[in-house]
Design a protein around this motif. Structure first.
Motif, PDB file in Angstrom:
ATOM      1  N   UNK A   1      -0.501  -6.091  -5.775  1.00  0.00           N
ATOM      2  CA  UNK A   1       0.305  -7.283  -5.092  1.00  0.00           C
ATOM      3  C   UNK A   1       1.359  -7.767  -6.143  1.00  0.00           C
ATOM      4  N   UNK A   2       2.588  -8.123  -5.360  1.00  0.00           N
ATOM      5  CA  UNK A   2       3.768  -8.460  -6.158  1.00  0.00           C
ATOM      6  C   UNK A   2       4.542  -9.495  -5.348  1.00  0.00           C
TER       7      UNK A   2
ATOM      8  N   UNK B   1       1.016  -1.120  -0.002  1.00  0.00           N
ATOM      9  CA  UNK B   1       0.155   0.032  -0.128  1.00  0.00           C
ATOM     10  C   UNK B   1       1.140   1.043   0.026  1.00  0.00           C
ATOM     11  N   UNK B   2       0.518   1.964  -0.899  1.00  0.00           N
ATOM     12  CA  UNK B   2       1.531   3.003  -1.091  1.00  0.00           C
ATOM     13  C   UNK B   2       0.789   4.423  -1.759  1.00  0.00           C
TER      14      UNK B   2
ATOM     15  N   UNK C   1      14.478  -1.172  -5.735  1.00  0.00           N
ATOM     16  CA  UNK C   1      14.789   0.028  -5.934  1.00  0.00           C
ATOM     17  C   UNK C   1      13.865   0.453  -6.965  1.00  0.00           C
ATOM     18  N   UNK C   2      13.551  -0.328  -8.079  1.00  0.00           N
ATOM     19  CA  UNK C   2      12.704   0.184  -9.197  1.00  0.00           C
ATOM     20  C   UNK C   2      11.220   0.240  -8.627  1.00  0.00           C
ATOM     21  N   UNK C   3      10.767  -0.595  -8.054  1.00  0.00           N
ATOM     22  CA  UNK C   3       9.564  -0.540  -7.274  1.00  0.00           C
ATOM     23  C   UNK C   3       9.089   0.609  -6.443  1.00  0.00           C
ATOM     24  N   UNK C   4      10.379   1.192  -5.519  1.00  0.00           N
ATOM     25  CA  UNK C   4      10.223   1.978  -4.598  1.00  0.00           C
ATOM     26  C   UNK C   4      10.254   3.371  -5.286  1.00  0.00           C
TER      27      UNK C   4
END
Length: 74
Positions: free
Chosen positions: A24-25, A11-12, A39-42
């Motif tokens: 969902x990953x 959740x972001x 890092x790419x997702x963040x």
């Protein structure tokens, strides 16, 4: 040593919006059981929570306001 992969719901907020998002990953976990988020997702996100497995979010902040406005107009 075998890498353990965990399915999580994250959740972001995006840095450009105040809309609460979720996705969902699957990510690997470290030896302590913590998920290692890439890092790419963040990038461009402020993460609020990491939940175990796939979470079905029924209602988020702001959803009721939008739904009430639609019902009021009908």
């Amino acid at each position: 040593m075998e890498t353990t992969i965990r399915k999580v719901t994250i959740i972001y907020y995006r840095d450009i919006s105040l809309e609460l998002m979720h996705e969902t990953v699957c990510f690997p976990q470290n030896d302590n059981g913590r998920v290692i988020i890439s890092k790419e997702f963040k990038q461009g996100k402020s993460i609020i929570a990491v939940c175990e497995g796939e979470v079905n979010i029924l209602n988020k902040i702001g959803d009721r306001v939008e739904n009430n406005n639609i019902e009021d107009e009908a």
